[in-house]
Write a protein that holds these residues in place. Sequence first.
Motif, PDB file in Angstrom:
ATOM      1  N   THR A 301       0.825  -1.202   0.000  1.00 25.10           N
ATOM      2  CA  THR A 301       0.000   0.000   0.000  1.00 25.10           C
ATOM      3  C   THR A 301       0.859   1.252   0.000  1.00 25.10           C
ATOM      4  OG1 THR A 301      -1.718  -1.203   1.216  1.00 25.10           O
ATOM      5  CG2 THR A 301      -1.883   1.186   1.201  1.00 25.10           C
ATOM      6  N   ASP A 302       1.934   1.238   0.791  1.00 22.14           N
ATOM      7  CA  ASP A 302       2.867   2.375   0.792  1.00 22.14           C
ATOM      8  C   ASP A 302       3.467   2.581  -0.590  1.00 22.14           C
ATOM      9  OD1 ASP A 302       2.470   2.956   3.455  1.00 22.14           O
ATOM     10  OD2 ASP A 302       4.229   1.859   4.165  1.00 22.14           O
ATOM     11  N   ALA A 303       3.817   1.485  -1.244  1.00 20.96           N
ATOM     12  CA  ALA A 303       4.402   1.585  -2.589  1.00 20.96           C
ATOM     13  C   ALA A 303       3.412   2.189  -3.572  1.00 20.96           C
ATOM     14  CB  ALA A 303       4.865   0.208  -3.064  1.00 20.96           C
ATOM     15  N   VAL A 304       2.133   1.857  -3.418  1.00 17.50           N
ATOM     16  CA  VAL A 304       1.113   2.455  -4.286  1.00 17.50           C
ATOM     17  C   VAL A 304       1.057   3.962  -4.051  1.00 17.50           C
ATOM     18  CG1 VAL A 304      -1.372   2.579  -4.771  1.00 17.50           C
ATOM     19  CG2 VAL A 304      -0.275   0.352  -4.444  1.00 17.50           C
ATOM     20  N   GLY A 305       1.148   4.364  -2.776  1.00 19.66           N
ATOM     21  CA  GLY A 305       1.136   5.793  -2.461  1.00 19.66           C
ATOM     22  C   GLY A 305       2.301   6.545  -3.059  1.00 19.66           C
ATOM     23  N   ASP A 306       3.424   5.861  -3.278  1.00 18.65           N
ATOM     24  CA  ASP A 306       4.604   6.495  -3.875  1.00 18.65           C
ATOM     25  C   ASP A 306       4.577   6.448  -5.397  1.00 18.65           C
ATOM     26  OD1 ASP A 306       5.666   7.071  -1.373  1.00 18.65           O
ATOM     27  OD2 ASP A 306       6.761   5.169  -1.257  1.00 18.65           O
ATOM     28  N   SER A 307       3.551   5.870  -5.966  1.00 18.92           N
ATOM     29  CA  SER A 307       3.481   5.679  -7.424  1.00 18.92           C
ATOM     30  C   SER A 307       2.372   6.538  -8.012  1.00 18.92           C
ATOM     31  CB  SER A 307       3.233   4.201  -7.738  1.00 18.92           C
ATOM     32  OG  SER A 307       1.879   3.861  -7.465  1.00 18.92           O
ATOM     33  N   GLY A 308       2.160   6.371  -9.299  1.00 18.64           N
ATOM     34  CA  GLY A 308       1.053   7.045  -9.964  1.00 18.64           C
ATOM     35  C   GLY A 308      -0.229   6.235  -9.947  1.00 18.64           C
ATOM     36  N   LEU A 309      -0.204   5.073  -9.283  1.00 18.78           N
ATOM     37  CA  LEU A 309      -1.391   4.240  -9.149  1.00 18.78           C
ATOM     38  C   LEU A 309      -2.260   4.708  -7.983  1.00 18.78           C
ATOM     39  CD1 LEU A 309       0.418   0.806  -9.585  1.00 18.78           C
ATOM     40  CD2 LEU A 309      -1.192   1.796 -11.230  1.00 18.78           C
ATOM     41  N   GLN A 310      -3.482   4.219  -7.949  1.00 14.54           N
ATOM     42  CA  GLN A 310      -4.407   4.509  -6.848  1.00 14.54           C
ATOM     43  C   GLN A 310      -4.927   3.185  -6.290  1.00 14.54           C
ATOM     44  OE1 GLN A 310      -4.995   7.706  -5.940  1.00 14.54           O
ATOM     45  NE2 GLN A 310      -3.688   8.445  -7.603  1.00 14.54           N
ATOM     46  N   MET A 311      -5.148   3.149  -4.979  1.00 16.89           N
ATOM     47  CA  MET A 311      -5.785   1.976  -4.395  1.00 16.89           C
ATOM     48  C   MET A 311      -7.220   1.892  -4.899  1.00 16.89           C
ATOM     49  SD  MET A 311      -3.616   0.338  -2.471  1.00 16.89           S
ATOM     50  CE  MET A 311      -4.572  -0.628  -1.306  1.00 16.89           C
ATOM     51  N   ALA A 312      -7.573   0.752  -5.437  1.00 16.19           N
ATOM     52  CA  ALA A 312      -8.918   0.587  -6.011  1.00 16.19           C
ATOM     53  C   ALA A 312      -9.981   0.705  -4.929  1.00 16.19           C
ATOM     54  CB  ALA A 312      -9.015  -0.756  -6.719  1.00 16.19           C
ATOM     55  N   SER A 313     -11.037   1.423  -5.246  1.00 12.70           N
ATOM     56  CA  SER A 313     -12.215   1.499  -4.377  1.00 12.70           C
ATOM     57  C   SER A 313     -13.205   0.437  -4.843  1.00 12.70           C
ATOM     58  CB  SER A 313     -12.851   2.886  -4.467  1.00 12.70           C
ATOM     59  OG  SER A 313     -11.953   3.872  -4.032  1.00 12.70           O
ATOM     60  N   PHE A 314     -13.382  -0.588  -4.025  1.00 10.75           N
ATOM     61  CA  PHE A 314     -14.255  -1.692  -4.428  1.00 10.75           C
ATOM     62  C   PHE A 314     -15.715  -1.267  -4.432  1.00 10.75           C
ATOM     63  CE2 PHE A 314     -10.982  -4.764  -2.388  1.00 10.75           C
ATOM     64  CZ  PHE A 314     -10.213  -4.736  -3.539  1.00 10.75           C
ATOM     65  N   THR A 315     -16.472  -1.849  -5.352  1.00  5.77           N
ATOM     66  CA  THR A 315     -17.921  -1.607  -5.378  1.00  5.77           C
ATOM     67  C   THR A 315     -18.574  -2.324  -4.201  1.00  5.77           C
ATOM     68  OG1 THR A 315     -18.382  -3.553  -6.737  1.00  5.77           O
ATOM     69  CG2 THR A 315     -17.855  -1.496  -7.901  1.00  5.77           C
TER      70      THR A 315
END
Length: 685
Positions: A301-315
């Motif tokens: 999750t930290d790595a996602v925060g350092d990237s251009g990706l976003q944590m998916a918001s599940f339906t």
Amino acid sequence: MAVIGATESEGAVGRSVMENLLDGYEGDVVPINPNADKVLGLEAYDSITDVAGIDLAIVVVPPQIVNGVLEEAGEAGVRDVAVITAGFGESGSEGAAREQEMQEIAEKYDMNLVGPNCLGVISTPVGMNATFTTKSALEGSISFMSQSGAFISAVLDWSSDHNIGFKDVVSLGNKAVLDEGDFIEHWGDDSSTDVILGYLEDIENGREFIESARKVTQDTPIVVVKSGRTEAGASAASSHTGAIAGSERAYEAGLQQAGVIRAESVQELFDYASILEGQPLPDNDEIAIVTNAGGPGVMSTDAVGDSGLQMASFTDETLESLEESMPEEANIFNPVDVLGDAPADRYEQALDIVLEDPNVGSAIVVASPQSIDFRDLAEVIAEKQQEYGAPIAASLMGGETARNAKDIIDEVGVPTYFDPARGVKSLDALREYSEIKTTDYGVASDFDVDRERAREILERTKERETNKLGIEAMDLLDAYGIPTPDSAIVTDKQAAVEAAKEIEGNVVMKIVSPDILHKSDIGGVEVNVAVEEVASTYDDIISRARNYQPDANILGVQVQEMADLDAGTETIVGMNRDPQFGPLVMFGLGGIFVEVLEDATFRVAPVSEDEASDMIDEIDSAPLLRGARGRDPVDENGVIETIQRISQLVTDFPQILELDINPLVATPDGVEAVDIRATIDHEEL
């Protein structure tokens, strides 16, 4: 293939090249050596002119005779040559002269020449290893070029252990004729090359590189490691832009505009290559994490925060399905924690659910070897990647157990890493390439400007002893349609008073001297001067300048209309001419803080409207321009147009080495260039 300098001598390069070719090349190999009858059992020829139909000549003779054999090759109709021999531009003036002669020979015979001072070339589809390496390349779809031959040797040795294959491998050497741009264009047209990799130490023709790479990256990703991050030359710069720019900024801007993904390390280079070669592009920027371990899930999750990706918001549907299928103790929110006792089928259930979620563009599966069989999990990952067609990376956090499972997911091109952060960064490279493919760089505008007037202004500077220009060059901006305040340059206090009377309201007064760059620091600027104070202020400014620098060339004092700084934001638009990429345009926060905060972004000119708009988006202080803390938003279109007009000016006149407009005051009603500084190359005028 002809090897000019082929020999049977142990340890000789000419022998290693022959052995490598004979080991797998499907065509004929012809040794050229006037002092041998046979080389490794093959008939040797005195000269390449004695043999017809040579497709590629590999030259390994001493540097003093290289150009002679190139002449013979040209006369024999050979158009493709690799010169492995060293002793050219890298070895002093004598070698540089030989390299210049080599270039002339190549031009004379329209010869494609790799090198000199290189390792050679490899093309796996035909089994051709025309190098002196001890290891050849596995066959694959990556084409790789490098300015370091030693780096290629190391990569070939390492890649065989990691099952990474190549289509072509090229050692660029001194790039006397063919350079990185030529190979990018070639591989861009090559359907067998899926990814282009490069290790580069410099790019000699920056603008051409940008244009070539932009076309290629629409279909083929390019990933580059660029070494040599020193900001050479920045200390000698006299403008704000020059002081901040440096060579690294030019490469950052140039590679970005070229659509090239930049890797920060060798590990990243091949991480990105593996995922770009093996995985599809994501539909969106949102990533799902499925893990059996809380700590690695947090790391991901930290790595996602350092990237251009976003944590998916599940339906809601996804969350309900996860709640129904997962144990009560499991975490159903992203990152999904299937718990340490999870078998492979629990991972399968979780992946089925999250990969069906329309918000999920990619996924990373993270697992520690608690109670799971990594081979079973690898089977699940491979099956789900094939079933859903979404990009997946795996982080199997183990040693031998992970290696034993790697071959299963290798089959479907899913890369696996011990460190989950590497998996996230690799998926981010997919996202970046997806953006590159859809980027519209735009075309630079051609504004209606007065080029002749600008040329005359620059020509007049040849009469001066210095090549530095200050506010006396404001007319240069006016010629290119950039708004400037009403002003006049005067040489006595009475003229200053008359000029002030022509301007409504109080005025700004500035010393005009190409020798005094930081006018505010020496009291050379006075603001909000009333008409009745103009005469005495004139005397004060001249006196301070004389005291500060007695030998300064003082051209007078500028009397200028007051800019409304309270209603606007001070920005800077500048240019520094880079040796490789040419004019490097800067935009950022201006005023006296520009070199302290360095809140700036760069583009290689010419700059399009889209690129100029992106430059505003990229600075940290962009909210100041858009109405932060109750301020009215500034006229962004005016800023964008000014960036483009400066881009056009410095493209039209390569004689301009450096230029700053600082500040360019941006208000809700428009922009105004309040000050200018420039450096001119008189020899080019």
